[in-house]
Design an enzyme around this catalytic site. Structure first.
Site, PDB file in Angstrom:
ATOM      1  N   CYS A 129       0.810  -1.226   0.000  1.00  0.00           N
ATOM      2  CA  CYS A 129       0.000   0.000   0.000  1.00  0.00           C
ATOM      3  C   CYS A 129       0.846   1.281   0.000  1.00  0.00           C
ATOM      4  O   CYS A 129       0.595   2.219  -0.772  1.00  0.00           O
ATOM      5  CB  CYS A 129      -0.948  -0.010   1.203  1.00  0.00           C
ATOM      6  SG  CYS A 129      -0.162  -0.582   2.718  1.00  0.00           S
ATOM      7  N   HIS A 238      -3.137   6.340   4.383  1.00  0.00           N
ATOM      8  CA  HIS A 238      -1.713   6.408   4.710  1.00  0.00           C
ATOM      9  C   HIS A 238      -1.158   7.755   4.253  1.00  0.00           C
ATOM     10  O   HIS A 238      -1.501   8.242   3.161  1.00  0.00           O
ATOM     11  CB  HIS A 238      -0.929   5.322   3.966  1.00  0.00           C
ATOM     12  CG  HIS A 238      -1.160   3.924   4.460  1.00  0.00           C
ATOM     13  ND1 HIS A 238      -1.918   3.607   5.558  1.00  0.00           N
ATOM     14  CD2 HIS A 238      -0.681   2.735   3.987  1.00  0.00           C
ATOM     15  CE1 HIS A 238      -1.906   2.297   5.735  1.00  0.00           C
ATOM     16  NE2 HIS A 238      -1.175   1.749   4.796  1.00  0.00           N
TER      17      HIS A 238
END
Ligand code: A2P
Length: 332
Positions: A129, A238
């Protein structure tokens, strides 16, 4: 004719997001099958007005005919079942780290290196990710200036550790004494510089994923990547502080222009109006957001930036489904 698609790990944080995104996007799906462990068998999931029962993941099921199988049930499940499915002629898009660095297995971010999927069938790896969102921002800059060195620190949401981690943070918000099960230390009101296992060289596996996956996707193993990956008490999204040293001196305005025109990137950079991306603002979107672009005070060839994306969407499920879309386009 529409596609037959299977989701392995359909009840998990990424698996359920995959189902949601399959519902949103334009792929024609004739049949969707959902697989998980014994615990979830018989549960139903709504998909385009239909109730679909979760099935037990078995070797025999993976040998049936699928156009695509999306895997997100952990490395062990991918290690065992993805080769069985691929051997049976199915294309697997695997979200685990199991096959990412295996030679011959494409590791793909559709905005960056879709060409490696041309004519390919078998296991395709979906990158980490944090790597995905970083390379979406880096690729166009690498093309223009050549990146010599990257120093990145991440601020990663708990959803990246799966559903259990979301529950752990929710419980600790209610009760600070709720035990640490997923993480080694309390995640509530804390930050933990430890994602995945430690290696002897002092780096974590997550940090080295950012090094070697970046090399593979950008097809350049000379880029010097130094990563520190940190878990923070945010549910979704994130963030990354990224320092880039180029082979030549860039112009900030040109960097902005390049990013503004790059696929999958949204430039959000106007400090005068407090305009910069944060995880809350980018949740539920599919783009990678870049802001806080500024020159290093000492090195004319270096800049800093701030990169944010929804880790379950662009960092996992959306990227995997974009891979299917690219493969379908190549077949036309
Ligand atoms: P289940 O919910 O039935 O345990 P997360 O990443 O959110 O923790 O989710 C992991 C996903 O992978 C879940 O859908 C989980 O199913 C599935 N899973 C984990 N282990 C297995 C296994 N051995 N066989 C099949 N599915 C598994």
């Amino acid at each position: 004719m529409g596609l037959t698609v299977g989701v392995v790990g359909a009840t998990g944080a990424v698996g359920s997001k995959m189902i949601e995104i399959l519902e949103e996007r334009k792929l024609t799906i004739d049949k969707l099958r959902l697989f998980a462990s014994q615990k979830s068998v018989g549960n139903t999931v709504d998909f385009r007005g239909e109730k679909i029962e979760v099935e037990l993941l078995t070797e025999d099921a993976m040998k049936e005919k699928f156009d695509y199988l999306l895997f997100s049930a952990g490395g062990g499940v991918s290690e065992k079942y993805a080769p069985i499915a691929a051997e049976a002629g199915n294309t697997v898009v695997d979200n685990s780290s199991q096959w990412r660095m295996t030679e011959g297995i494409p590791l793909v971010v559709p905005e960056v290196n879709p060409h490696v999927l041309k004519g390919y069938q078998g296991i395709v790896a979906n990158p980490n990710c944090s790597t995905i969102q970083m390379v979406v921002a880096l690729a166009p800059l690498h093309k223009r200036y050549g990146i010599k060195r990257v120093v990145v620190s991440t601020y990663q949401a708990v959803s990246g550790s799966g559903h259990k981690a979301i529950v752990e943070l929710q419980n600790q918000v209610q009760d600070e004494n709720y035990p640490n099960k997923v993480y080694t230390k309390q995640i509530f009101a804390n930050c933990i510089p430890h994602i995945d296992v430690f290696y002897d060289n002092g780096y974590t596996k997550e940090e080295l994923k950012m090094v070697y996956e970046t090399h593979k996707i950008l097809e350049d193993d000379k880029i010097q990547v130094n990563a520190t990956t940190v878990r923070i008490p945010v549910y979704y999204g994130h963030s990354e502080s990224v320092y880039l040293e180029f082979n030549e001196a860039p112009e900030i305005n040109e960097i902005k222009e390049i990013l503004r025109n790059s696929p999958g990137v949204v430039l959000m950079d106007n400090p005068a109006e407090n305009c910069y991306p944060t995880p809350r603002e980018v949740a539920n979107t599919d783009e990678t957001y870049v802001g806080r672009i500024r020159k290093d005070l000492y090195n004319p060839n270096a800049v800093s930036l701030w990169v944010v994306a929804d880790n379950l969407r662009k960092g996992a499920a959306t990227n995997a489904i974009q891979i299917i879309e690219v493969m379908e386009n190549y077949k036309r």
